[in-house]
Every structure is written in structure tokens, then in C-alpha cells.
Design a protein around this motif. Structure first.
Motif, PDB file in Angstrom:
ATOM      1  N   LEU A  51       0.820  -1.213   0.000  1.00 17.47           N
ATOM      2  CA  LEU A  51       0.000   0.000   0.000  1.00 17.47           C
ATOM      3  C   LEU A  51       0.855   1.265   0.000  1.00 17.47           C
ATOM      4  O   LEU A  51       0.550   2.227  -0.722  1.00 17.47           O
ATOM      5  N   ILE A  52       1.914   1.270   0.776  1.00 18.16           N
ATOM      6  CA  ILE A  52       2.800   2.435   0.820  1.00 18.16           C
ATOM      7  C   ILE A  52       3.473   2.644  -0.522  1.00 18.16           C
ATOM      8  O   ILE A  52       3.526   3.775  -1.037  1.00 18.16           O
ATOM      9  N   ILE A  53       3.971   1.579  -1.118  1.00 19.98           N
ATOM     10  CA  ILE A  53       4.612   1.689  -2.432  1.00 19.98           C
ATOM     11  C   ILE A  53       3.600   2.169  -3.472  1.00 19.98           C
ATOM     12  O   ILE A  53       3.912   3.006  -4.323  1.00 19.98           O
ATOM     13  N   GLY A  54       2.377   1.668  -3.410  1.00 14.86           N
ATOM     14  CA  GLY A  54       1.343   2.097  -4.340  1.00 14.86           C
ATOM     15  C   GLY A  54       1.010   3.574  -4.196  1.00 14.86           C
ATOM     16  O   GLY A  54       0.836   4.286  -5.191  1.00 14.86           O
ATOM     17  N   LEU A  55       0.934   4.061  -2.972  1.00 16.40           N
ATOM     18  CA  LEU A  55       0.652   5.483  -2.751  1.00 16.40           C
ATOM     19  C   LEU A  55       1.800   6.370  -3.237  1.00 16.40           C
ATOM     20  O   LEU A  55       1.566   7.435  -3.814  1.00 16.40           O
ATOM     21  N   ILE A  56       3.022   5.934  -3.011  1.00 15.52           N
ATOM     22  CA  ILE A  56       4.177   6.692  -3.506  1.00 15.52           C
ATOM     23  C   ILE A  56       4.164   6.727  -5.028  1.00 15.52           C
ATOM     24  O   ILE A  56       4.380   7.769  -5.645  1.00 15.52           O
ATOM     25  N   TRP A  57       3.893   5.588  -5.658  1.00 15.34           N
ATOM     26  CA  TRP A  57       3.832   5.514  -7.120  1.00 15.34           C
ATOM     27  C   TRP A  57       2.748   6.449  -7.660  1.00 15.34           C
ATOM     28  O   TRP A  57       2.962   7.170  -8.633  1.00 15.34           O
ATOM     29  N   LEU A  58       1.577   6.450  -7.023  1.00  9.77           N
ATOM     30  CA  LEU A  58       0.480   7.310  -7.450  1.00  9.77           C
ATOM     31  C   LEU A  58       0.856   8.790  -7.307  1.00  9.77           C
ATOM     32  O   LEU A  58       0.586   9.597  -8.204  1.00  9.77           O
ATOM     33  N   ALA A  59       1.488   9.145  -6.211  1.00 13.73           N
ATOM     34  CA  ALA A  59       1.889  10.536  -5.992  1.00 13.73           C
ATOM     35  C   ALA A  59       2.898  10.988  -7.044  1.00 13.73           C
ATOM     36  O   ALA A  59       2.819  12.113  -7.555  1.00 13.73           O
ATOM     37  N   VAL A  60       3.825  10.124  -7.393  1.00 14.14           N
ATOM     38  CA  VAL A  60       4.824  10.477  -8.407  1.00 14.14           C
ATOM     39  C   VAL A  60       4.159  10.655  -9.761  1.00 14.14           C
ATOM     40  O   VAL A  60       4.459  11.602 -10.494  1.00 14.14           O
ATOM     41  N   ARG A  61       3.237   9.777 -10.124  1.00 14.34           N
ATOM     42  CA  ARG A  61       2.536   9.904 -11.414  1.00 14.34           C
ATOM     43  C   ARG A  61       1.718  11.184 -11.472  1.00 14.34           C
ATOM     44  O   ARG A  61       1.695  11.862 -12.500  1.00 14.34           O
TER      45      ARG A  61
END
Length: 83
Positions: A17-27
Motif C-alpha cells: 500500500l505504501i509503495i502504491g501510494l508513492i507511485w500514485l503521488a509520483v505519477r
């Protein structure tokens, strides 16, 4: 034994979940919304870009839009084509 498995599973889920949120924020940070409302795209800028396009200076019109709004090359080209 089952407590260890639960801890590993919960840790893996939280990490995903943390990695997914970081990925979403970067996109989202790399793709700013090029909205016409509240943005830097005012009627004067549109008129300038339209005049450049009409005079055959398509690339200059795209460069102007990109410089003033921060749009991507692709988005600015689409906008100028629509003018």
C-alpha cells in the motif's frame, strides 16, 4: 507459527500500500492537470497562440503555451491544433 505468518502478511500488505501510494503521488506530480479554469491560460495567451498558428508558426505557438502554462509538448500541441 500462525502469529508470525500474520505479521509477515500484514507487513507485506502495508508495504504494498505504501509503495502504491508513492507511485500514485509520483505519477500525479509528473502529469499536472492542464485545466483552463484557474490556470495560466487566459484569453490573451489564447489569442497570441492563435495568431502565431494562423501566421504559420505552429511550433512557436506550442512553445508559447508550454512556457506560460507548463503543459507537456503533447498537450500544448493538441491545444494549439484545436485553436
Amino acid at each position: 507459527m500462525s502469529d508470525t505468518i500474520r505479521i509477515v502478511i500484514v507487513t507485506a500488505v502495508v508495504l504494498i500500500l505504501i509503495i502504491g501510494l508513492i507511485w500514485l503521488a509520483v505519477r500525479l506530480a509528473h502529469r499536472p492537470r492542464n485545466s483552463l479554469l484557474g490556470g495560466a491560460l487566459g484569453p490573451e495567451l489564447v489569442n497570441q497562440a492563435r495568431e502565431l498558428k494562423i501566421s504559420g508558426q505552429f511550433d512557436d505557438a506550442v512553445f508559447l503555451i508550454r512556457g506560460e502554462t507548463g503543459m507537456s509538448q503533447r498537450a500544448a500541441s493538441r491545444l494549439v491544433r484545436r485553436l
